[in-house]
Design an enzyme around this catalytic site. Structure first.
Site, PDB file in Angstrom:
ATOM      1  N   HIS A 104       0.881  -1.180   0.000  1.00 25.98           N
ATOM      2  CA  HIS A 104       0.000   0.000   0.000  1.00 25.98           C
ATOM      3  C   HIS A 104       0.917   1.227   0.000  1.00 25.98           C
ATOM      4  CE1 HIS A 104      -2.397  -2.905   2.485  1.00 25.98           C
ATOM      5  NE2 HIS A 104      -3.446  -2.381   1.908  1.00 25.98           N
ATOM      6  N   GLU A 235     -10.909  -6.880  -4.248  1.00 29.97           N
ATOM      7  CA  GLU A 235     -10.717  -7.961  -3.265  1.00 29.97           C
ATOM      8  C   GLU A 235     -11.937  -8.039  -2.351  1.00 29.97           C
ATOM      9  OE1 GLU A 235      -6.900  -7.885  -1.237  1.00 29.97           O
ATOM     10  OE2 GLU A 235      -7.791  -8.815   0.543  1.00 29.97           O
ATOM     11  N   GLU A 271      -9.020 -13.673  -1.310  1.00 28.99           N
ATOM     12  CA  GLU A 271      -8.329 -14.018  -0.061  1.00 28.99           C
ATOM     13  C   GLU A 271      -9.174 -15.050   0.689  1.00 28.99           C
ATOM     14  OE1 GLU A 271      -6.514 -10.827   2.143  1.00 28.99           O
ATOM     15  OE2 GLU A 271      -7.141 -11.712   4.045  1.00 28.99           O
ATOM     16  N   HIS A 274     -11.060 -14.210   3.852  1.00 33.58           N
ATOM     17  CA  HIS A 274     -12.270 -13.420   3.635  1.00 33.58           C
ATOM     18  C   HIS A 274     -13.416 -14.324   3.189  1.00 33.58           C
ATOM     19  CE1 HIS A 274      -9.646  -9.605   2.671  1.00 33.58           C
ATOM     20  NE2 HIS A 274      -9.405 -10.117   3.863  1.00 33.58           N
ATOM     21  N   ASP A 310     -10.377 -11.901  10.712  1.00 33.87           N
ATOM     22  CA  ASP A 310      -9.364 -12.067   9.670  1.00 33.87           C
ATOM     23  C   ASP A 310      -8.011 -12.279  10.359  1.00 33.87           C
ATOM     24  OD1 ASP A 310      -8.525 -12.055   7.045  1.00 33.87           O
ATOM     25  OD2 ASP A 310      -8.525  -9.885   6.813  1.00 33.87           O
ATOM     26  N   ASP A 312      -5.423 -13.873   9.177  1.00 33.33           N
ATOM     27  CA  ASP A 312      -4.312 -13.787   8.220  1.00 33.33           C
ATOM     28  C   ASP A 312      -3.171 -14.742   8.555  1.00 33.33           C
ATOM     29  OD1 ASP A 312      -5.556 -11.787   6.692  1.00 33.33           O
ATOM     30  OD2 ASP A 312      -4.736 -10.185   7.920  1.00 33.33           O
TER      31      ASP A 312
HETATM   32  C1  XLS Z   1      -7.531  -6.804   4.595  1.00 34.21           C
HETATM   33  C2  XLS Z   1      -7.067  -6.998   3.228  1.00 34.21           C
HETATM   34  C3  XLS Z   1      -5.934  -6.095   2.801  1.00 34.21           C
HETATM   35  C4  XLS Z   1      -5.826  -6.079   1.309  1.00 34.21           C
HETATM   36  C5  XLS Z   1      -5.023  -4.940   0.773  1.00 34.21           C
HETATM   37  O1  XLS Z   1      -8.260  -7.600   5.152  1.00 34.21           O
HETATM   38  O2  XLS Z   1      -6.757  -8.343   3.053  1.00 34.21           O
HETATM   39  O3  XLS Z   1      -4.755  -6.497   3.416  1.00 34.21           O
HETATM   40  O4  XLS Z   1      -5.293  -7.261   0.815  1.00 34.21           O
HETATM   41  O5  XLS Z   1      -5.580  -3.735   1.093  1.00 34.21           O
HETATM   42 NI    NI Z   2      -5.805  -9.162   1.346  1.00 31.21          NI
HETATM   43 NI    NI Z   3      -7.551  -9.682   4.719  1.00 33.91          NI
END
Ligand code: XLS
Ligand code: NI
Ligand code: NI
Length: 440
Positions: A104, A235, A271, A274, A310, A312
């Site tokens: 970003h 996304e 993703e 998500h 999330d 991750d």
């Molecule tokens: C957040 C998103 C973010 C995007 C990029 O949950 O996954 O990381 O991938 O803005």
């Molecule tokens: Ni993401």
């Molecule tokens: Ni994410």
């Protein structure tokens, strides 16, 4: 090395050591230049490291302070610190042996007191990134604008009720596309973290979604005007930070793109964490978009079944990795996308080597998944079973239905002429699962 090799003195470049290796700082399955099914592993998988988690993540959570301090990061928002971090990042990418990264705007460069100052900072930092790309051969998978952290975006960026906030977001998007183009990026992502609402009572949904579509249209128009050939991606995510987000899941986004005439201009960045938040299984949106020709790229991560947010996490599960790899192979591989590790080490994993181990373990799981999927597809048993299940649609009445050459009248007549119940056909789920497991 990219800098002077001084950020990770303890870590040697990560090499392929084969499945018997017990060294967690080596690859057991990922042999980047090995050709399988006609392509190098690196070109099937196109691994990418994300800047935000790996170089800006500090272990902060809603209940606790940062736990992670990196030796190269002095914790300030100075330009010097930003530039040093870039050097550390490129050394990391290089030692890991990945070909791509993502970022970003605000991850790499400090925001200034004015918009102009913010732009100038971004120019300086991306100059160094460009220099290090040239030196190392590492490429930008995609760039994006962070339209969710700054307080001005608390009620949305493209969907904010105030057009002046929309305008500010547009300026940020333009600049982020400019630097992505300058760095030869292969995509530009819109993740709409604040594009949604906290309560319906103060929200005009259709106006907000219409405004969001206008932002995407402006980005598509701008991309064309400057000759940027990367893909524009959306996304999906159903919630978090907002209670409801418009890009709920892949099918919702595809419908939205259709509605606004953007279907052929915009791809999806999926993703799995998500997808899970939207109430689907991990692989659902990847397989769906891959089959529809709309899977542009993947944010390779996973959530925890027992947690509703999330998290991750890095993918380490071979069955899941195999499902992803199978979808990638079946769509013929990525064109401009890749497997971007939008994943973070746990806040308790505070050692520098944990950054390496986390990526290596996930790269290896996905590489194992690729090898599994290749065997599964080359062997052909599972694809043949699937084809057999739908064989009725390959001829006669089924073919007429599939091709749109039938009608309620014709089918009613068919049933009256052959007035018996259709035979019972087993779905064979357990057999499919058992055969799938043969390849893990
Ligand atoms: C957040 C998103 C973010 C995007 C990029 O949950 O996954 O990381 O991938 O803005
Ligand atoms: Ni993401
Ligand atoms: Ni994410």
């Amino acid at each position: 090395m990219a800098g002077d090799g001084s950020f990770f003195p303890e870590i040697q470049p990560i090499a392929f050591a084969g499945p018997e290796s017990d060294n967690v700082l080596s690859y057991r399955y990922y042999d980047a230049d090995e050709v399988i099914m006609g392509k190098k592993m690196r070109d099937w998988l196109r691994f990418s490291v994300c800047y935000w988690h790996t170089f800006r993540g500090n272990g902060l959570d809603p209940f606790g302070k940062p736990t992670i301090n990196r030796p190269w990061d002095d914790g300030t928002e100075s330009l010097d610190n930003a530039l040093r971090r870039v050097r550390a990042a490129f050394e990391f990418f290089q030692k890991l042996g990945v070909d791509y990264y993502t970022f970003h705007d605000v991850d790499v460069s400090p925001e200034g007191a004015t918009l102009q100052e913010t732009f100038d900072n971004l120019d300086k930092v991306t100059d160094l990134m460009l220099e290090l790309q040239a030196k190392t051969g590492i490429k930008l998978l995609w760039g994006t604008a962070n339209l969710f952290s700054h307080p001005r975006y608390m009620c949305g960026a493209s969907t904010n009720p105030d057009p002046l906030v929309f305008a500010r977001a547009a300026a940020q998007v333009k600049k982020a596309i400019d630097v992505t183009h300058k760095l030869g990026g292969q995509g530009f992502v819109f993740w709409g973290g604040r594009e949604g609402y906290a309560h319906i009572i103060n929200t005009d949904m259709t106006r907000e979604m219409g405004h969001y579509a206008q932002m995407l249209k402006m980005a598509v128009a701008y991309k064309k005007s400057i000759g940027f050939s990367g893909q524009i991606l959306v996304e999906p995510k159903p919630r978090e930070p907002m209670k409801h987000q418009y890009d709920y899941d892949a099918q919702t986004v595809l419908g939205f793109l259709h509605q606004h005439g953007l279907y052929d201009e915009v791809m999806l960045n999926i993703e799995p964490n998500h997808t899970q938040l939207a109430g689907h299984e991990f692989e659902h949106d990847i397989i769906l978009t891959a089959q529809m020709g709309k899977l542009g790229s993947i944010d390779a991560n996973t959530g925890s079944e027992s947690l509703g947010w999330d998290t991750d996490e890095f993918i380490v599960d071979h069955a899941r990795a195999t499902l992803i790899a199978k979808a990638i192979i079946e769509m013929g591989g990525f064109t401009q996308g890749g497997l971007n590790f939008d994943a973070k080490v746990r806040r308790e994993s505070t050692d520098v080597e944990d950054m390496f181990i986390a990526h290596i373990a996930s790269i290896d799981a996905l590489a194992k998944g690729l090898r599994n999927a290749v065997r599964l597809l080359e062997h052909g048993r599972l694809p043949a079973m699937l084809k057999q299940r739908y064989a009725g649609f390959d001829e006669g009445l089924g073919k007429q239905i599939e091709e749109g050459n039938s009608s309620l009248e014709a089918l009613t007549q068919h049933c009256l002429d052959n007035d018996t119940e259709p035979p019972v056909l087993s779905g064979k789920q357990e057999k499919f699962q058992a055969v799938f497991n043969h390849y893990l």
